[in-house]
Design a protein around this motif. Structure first.
Motif, PDB file in Angstrom:
ATOM      1  N   GLN A 228       0.940  -1.110  -0.081  1.00 23.30           N
ATOM      2  CA  GLN A 228       0.007   0.002   0.190  1.00 23.30           C
ATOM      3  C   GLN A 228       0.971   1.354   0.078  1.00 23.30           C
ATOM      4  OE1 GLN A 228      -2.094   0.624   3.734  1.00 23.30           O
ATOM      5  NE2 GLN A 228      -0.775  -0.877   4.653  1.00 23.30           N
ATOM      6  N   ILE A 229       0.197   2.193  -0.470  1.00 24.49           N
ATOM      7  CA  ILE A 229       1.217   3.662  -0.489  1.00 24.49           C
ATOM      8  C   ILE A 229       0.966   4.281   0.850  1.00 24.49           C
ATOM      9  CG2 ILE A 229       1.305   6.022  -1.466  1.00 24.49           C
ATOM     10  CD1 ILE A 229      -0.039   4.769  -3.914  1.00 24.49           C
ATOM     11  N   LEU A 230       2.260   4.200   1.668  1.00 19.35           N
ATOM     12  CA  LEU A 230       2.075   5.070   3.014  1.00 19.35           C
ATOM     13  C   LEU A 230       2.140   6.480   3.082  1.00 19.35           C
ATOM     14  CD1 LEU A 230       4.517   2.427   4.613  1.00 19.35           C
ATOM     15  CD2 LEU A 230       2.169   2.289   4.733  1.00 19.35           C
ATOM     16  N   ALA A 231       2.747   6.956   1.903  1.00 19.00           N
ATOM     17  CA  ALA A 231       2.647   8.531   1.826  1.00 19.00           C
ATOM     18  C   ALA A 231       3.015   8.903   0.419  1.00 19.00           C
ATOM     19  CB  ALA A 231       3.512   9.307   2.937  1.00 19.00           C
ATOM     20  N   GLU A 232       2.735   9.875  -0.036  1.00 22.64           N
ATOM     21  CA  GLU A 232       3.067  10.302  -1.324  1.00 22.64           C
ATOM     22  C   GLU A 232       3.110  11.953  -1.361  1.00 22.64           C
ATOM     23  OE1 GLU A 232       0.739   8.744  -4.448  1.00 22.64           O
ATOM     24  OE2 GLU A 232      -1.182   9.722  -3.607  1.00 22.64           O
ATOM     25  N   LEU A 233       3.904  12.443  -2.326  1.00 24.67           N
ATOM     26  CA  LEU A 233       3.923  13.679  -2.448  1.00 24.67           C
ATOM     27  C   LEU A 233       4.451  14.215  -4.005  1.00 24.67           C
ATOM     28  CD1 LEU A 233       4.080  16.782  -1.259  1.00 24.67           C
ATOM     29  CD2 LEU A 233       6.392  16.437  -0.938  1.00 24.67           C
ATOM     30  N   ASN A 234       3.778  15.057  -4.696  1.00 25.37           N
ATOM     31  CA  ASN A 234       4.205  15.531  -5.973  1.00 25.37           C
ATOM     32  C   ASN A 234       5.271  16.512  -5.835  1.00 25.37           C
ATOM     33  OD1 ASN A 234       4.341  16.915  -8.758  1.00 25.37           O
ATOM     34  ND2 ASN A 234       2.141  16.148  -9.074  1.00 25.37           N
ATOM     35  N   LEU A 235       6.353  16.096  -6.497  1.00 25.00           N
ATOM     36  CA  LEU A 235       7.670  16.990  -6.585  1.00 25.00           C
ATOM     37  C   LEU A 235       7.492  17.958  -7.776  1.00 25.00           C
ATOM     38  CD1 LEU A 235      10.466  14.383  -5.366  1.00 25.00           C
ATOM     39  CD2 LEU A 235       8.895  16.127  -4.009  1.00 25.00           C
ATOM     40  N   GLY A 236       6.662  17.952  -8.696  1.00 28.42           N
ATOM     41  CA  GLY A 236       6.605  18.742  -9.842  1.00 28.42           C
ATOM     42  C   GLY A 236       7.220  18.456 -11.190  1.00 28.42           C
ATOM     43  N   GLY A 237       7.975  17.425 -11.144  1.00 29.53           N
ATOM     44  CA  GLY A 237       8.700  16.698 -12.129  1.00 29.53           C
ATOM     45  C   GLY A 237       9.028  15.152 -12.275  1.00 29.53           C
ATOM     46  N   GLY A 238       9.197  14.390 -13.325  1.00 31.67           N
ATOM     47  CA  GLY A 238       9.558  13.120 -12.952  1.00 31.67           C
ATOM     48  C   GLY A 238      10.570  12.679 -12.105  1.00 31.67           C
ATOM     49  N   VAL A 239      10.491  11.871 -11.320  1.00 27.63           N
ATOM     50  CA  VAL A 239      11.431  11.640 -10.077  1.00 27.63           C
ATOM     51  C   VAL A 239      12.277  10.554 -10.643  1.00 27.63           C
ATOM     52  CG1 VAL A 239      12.079  10.883  -7.664  1.00 27.63           C
ATOM     53  CG2 VAL A 239       9.644  12.293  -8.443  1.00 27.63           C
ATOM     54  N   TRP A 240      13.394  10.879 -11.472  1.00 31.85           N
ATOM     55  CA  TRP A 240      14.540   9.970 -12.182  1.00 31.85           C
ATOM     56  C   TRP A 240      15.332   9.211 -11.037  1.00 31.85           C
ATOM     57  CZ3 TRP A 240      14.372   7.584 -16.590  1.00 31.85           C
ATOM     58  CH2 TRP A 240      15.656   6.905 -17.225  1.00 31.85           C
ATOM     59  N   ARG A 241      15.883   9.926 -10.315  1.00 32.91           N
ATOM     60  CA  ARG A 241      16.791   9.317  -9.548  1.00 32.91           C
ATOM     61  C   ARG A 241      16.623   9.784  -7.939  1.00 32.91           C
ATOM     62  NH1 ARG A 241      16.922   5.940 -12.512  1.00 32.91           N
ATOM     63  NH2 ARG A 241      18.697   4.970 -13.711  1.00 32.91           N
ATOM     64  N   LEU A 242      16.964   8.757  -6.981  1.00 35.43           N
ATOM     65  CA  LEU A 242      16.808   9.057  -5.508  1.00 35.43           C
ATOM     66  C   LEU A 242      18.126   8.761  -4.753  1.00 35.43           C
ATOM     67  CD1 LEU A 242      13.225   7.715  -4.782  1.00 35.43           C
ATOM     68  CD2 LEU A 242      14.010  10.385  -4.947  1.00 35.43           C
ATOM     69  N   LYS A 243      18.695   9.523  -3.795  1.00 31.27           N
ATOM     70  CA  LYS A 243      19.750   9.442  -3.216  1.00 31.27           C
ATOM     71  C   LYS A 243      19.524   9.725  -1.671  1.00 31.27           C
ATOM     72  CE  LYS A 243      23.070   8.910  -7.037  1.00 31.27           C
ATOM     73  NZ  LYS A 243      24.421   9.241  -7.457  1.00 31.27           N
ATOM     74  N   TYR A 244      20.254   8.893  -0.682  1.00 32.74           N
ATOM     75  CA  TYR A 244      20.001   9.326   0.616  1.00 32.74           C
ATOM     76  C   TYR A 244      21.426  10.644   0.984  1.00 32.74           C
ATOM     77  CZ  TYR A 244      17.429   5.484   2.046  1.00 32.74           C
ATOM     78  OH  TYR A 244      16.107   4.523   2.141  1.00 32.74           O
ATOM     79  N   ILE A 245      20.613  11.574   1.642  1.00 35.56           N
ATOM     80  CA  ILE A 245      21.529  12.445   2.253  1.00 35.56           C
ATOM     81  C   ILE A 245      22.122  12.083   3.590  1.00 35.56           C
ATOM     82  CG2 ILE A 245      21.968  14.905   2.711  1.00 35.56           C
ATOM     83  CD1 ILE A 245      20.329  15.814   0.275  1.00 35.56           C
ATOM     84  N   GLU A 246      20.772  12.106   4.472  1.00 33.52           N
ATOM     85  CA  GLU A 246      20.934  11.834   5.797  1.00 33.52           C
ATOM     86  C   GLU A 246      20.122  10.549   6.212  1.00 33.52           C
ATOM     87  OE1 GLU A 246      23.004  13.322   7.829  1.00 33.52           O
ATOM     88  OE2 GLU A 246      23.304  15.309   6.865  1.00 33.52           O
ATOM     89  N   GLY A 247      20.541   9.526   6.955  1.00 30.58           N
ATOM     90  CA  GLY A 247      19.934   8.562   6.979  1.00 30.58           C
ATOM     91  C   GLY A 247      20.146   7.460   5.877  1.00 30.58           C
ATOM     92  N   SER A 248      20.011   6.161   6.077  1.00 30.95           N
ATOM     93  CA  SER A 248      20.057   5.090   5.126  1.00 30.95           C
ATOM     94  C   SER A 248      19.323   4.052   5.347  1.00 30.95           C
ATOM     95  CB  SER A 248      21.598   4.928   5.022  1.00 30.95           C
ATOM     96  OG  SER A 248      22.035   3.928   6.058  1.00 30.95           O
ATOM     97  N   GLN A 249      19.459   3.093   4.423  1.00 29.05           N
ATOM     98  CA  GLN A 249      18.725   1.764   4.562  1.00 29.05           C
ATOM     99  C   GLN A 249      19.470   0.935   5.470  1.00 29.05           C
ATOM    100  OE1 GLN A 249      20.503   2.830   2.052  1.00 29.05           O
ATOM    101  NE2 GLN A 249      21.168   1.228   0.716  1.00 29.05           N
ATOM    102  N   SER A 250      20.508   1.078   5.539  1.00 22.73           N
ATOM    103  CA  SER A 250      21.427   0.269   6.674  1.00 22.73           C
ATOM    104  C   SER A 250      20.989   0.678   8.086  1.00 22.73           C
ATOM    105  CB  SER A 250      22.971   0.472   6.257  1.00 22.73           C
ATOM    106  OG  SER A 250      23.335   1.693   6.525  1.00 22.73           O
ATOM    107  N   SER A 251      21.082   1.995   8.387  1.00 23.92           N
ATOM    108  CA  SER A 251      20.563   2.320   9.700  1.00 23.92           C
ATOM    109  C   SER A 251      18.841   1.916   9.916  1.00 23.92           C
ATOM    110  CB  SER A 251      20.784   3.935   9.760  1.00 23.92           C
ATOM    111  OG  SER A 251      19.814   4.572   9.068  1.00 23.92           O
TER     112      SER A 251
END
Length: 390
Positions: A280-303
């Motif tokens: 299910q979708i837990l949350a969503e937000l329109n960012l105004g453009g196609g979301v081509w790539r995502l990268k962590y700045i703070e926090g991560s999957q390992s933590s």
């Protein structure tokens, strides 16, 4: 919400398609370029999404960032245009970083970066698809330094084991490769789950797909039976979600066991429950453009692995194609999820396909490099996280 201006801007010689900093040598970043030669009957404005067989070429451009100064230090030709690149997350004792590059000719290349600079005279090359197939994205396995997953313009998500033996003049065979998932159109993105036990992929067909993997085997060389176990055998879990996204799925980040972050051509970033029977979708937000790539700045999957049921906060850099870059905060408080935009960078006048954050262990402002495709623009900008709450 902060709107940020560039500290430095450069015009590159060729359109940039992807970018990444080296974690081992954090003052160095690499830009991959993608040039589509004009041919009769084809538009000169063809983009990364065009997989029609044409002549493509590219290169790796290495830069050093020192303060506000950006200096080009090396260029290396590649076997076709560059679609994606990533440094290996697992660092061995040897004093060099290893870069894997996805090309438009069905080949992966391995390039080495040392303290003295790039070591690119004879990169290792591995054919993972036919020469008319584009390798659209790649990801390293989080626990195996010799295993990568790739996505192809033909729709396949392919798992490969590489060998680091002597370099051959010919493109060597990989140890093994297998198709885990097949999308109906281009497979744009792939990631491993936080513990390496599954693969998530997104495609132009608008589907989000998952293929589970078993517990990680030991680090000795695989036998045929071990490979079969690693690939899940006949008891592996597979699922397809066709409802969460209204357009192609172009980016995925693993967040927790059972939770991922996705980006789509429909301009939205989403937090998605990836549990087999509770998607299910837990949350969503329109960012105004196609979301081509995502990268962590703070926090991560390992933590996040150890904090599945705890409150958490992560900050993500989103490359939003025609809308520029966004810095996005994702919060979990008990069972409630939220997404907020903390900052916008909108100097780019064409497709923002590649952005990355300079690795840093210090608090304070973070250096970010973002690029745009048609105008060949590369920008340096800074962002300070003033929104963190106790």
């Amino acid at each position: 919400m902060a709107s940020i201006v560039p500290l430095k801007s450069l015009i590159l010689e060729a359109p940039p398609s992807c970018i990444e900093f080296s974690a081992l040598f954090p003052d160095v970043f690499v830009v991959g370029t993608y040039v589509l030669e004009q041919t009769p009957g084809h538009s000169a404005d063809a983009t990364l999404e065009n997989s029609t067989p044409q002549t493509r070429h590219g290169e790796l451009v290495y830069f050093r960032l020192s303060g506000d100064n950006i200096t080009e230090i090396h260029k290396a030709d590649t076997n076709g245009a560059v679609l994606d690149l990533h440094f290996r997350p697992i660092k061995r004792e040897e004093p060099k970083d290893r870069l894997c590059v996805a090309t438009s000719t069905g080949v992966l290349e391995l390039h080495d970066l040392a303290a003295s600079g790039p070591q690119n005279d004879r990169p290792r090359k591995f054919r993972v698809a036919s020469s008319d197939t584009l390798v659209l994205s790649l990801v390293w396995h989080p626990n195996r330094s010799d295993v990568v997953a790739v996505t192809l313009s033909t729709g396949q998500v392919r798992l490969c084991q590489l060998t680091y033996g002597p370099i051959s003049e010919d493109i060597p065979d990989i140890i093994w490769q297998v198709d885990l998932i097949t999308h109906g159109l281009e497979a744009w993105t792939v990631v491993f789950g936080v513990d390496g036990k599954c693969v998530f992929s997104g495609g132009d067909d608008g589907t989000l797909r998952c293929h589970s993997l078993p517990d990680e085997p030991d680090t000795t060389a695989y036998s045929a039976s071990m490979d079969q176990d690693f690939l899940g055998g006949d008891e592996c879990t597979r699922w397809v979600d066709r409802k969460a996204h209204t357009a192609g799925v172009t980016a995925i980040l693993p967040l927790l066991r059972g939770v991922i972050i996705t980006g789509s051509y429909d301009d939205k970033i989403r937090i998605v429950s990836s549990k087999q029977f509770r998607r299910q979708i837990l949350a969503e937000l329109n960012l105004g453009g196609g979301v081509w790539r995502l990268k962590y700045i703070e926090g991560s999957q390992s933590s996040g692995v150890a904090a599945d049921h705890a409150d958490m906060r992560v900050v993500v850099l989103a490359s939003c194609m025609h809308a520029g870059a966004r810095i996005v905060e994702i919060r979990k408080q008990r069972d409630d999820w939220s997404i907020d935009v903390l900052a916008r960078f909108e100097e780019h006048q064409s497709m923002n396909y590649g952005s990355d954050i300079q690795p840093s262990k210090e608090d304070g402002e973070r250096n970010i490099i973002s690029t745009s495709f048609y105008d060949k623009l590369l920008c340096l900008w800074r962002w300070k996280d003033d929104s963190s709450k106790d």
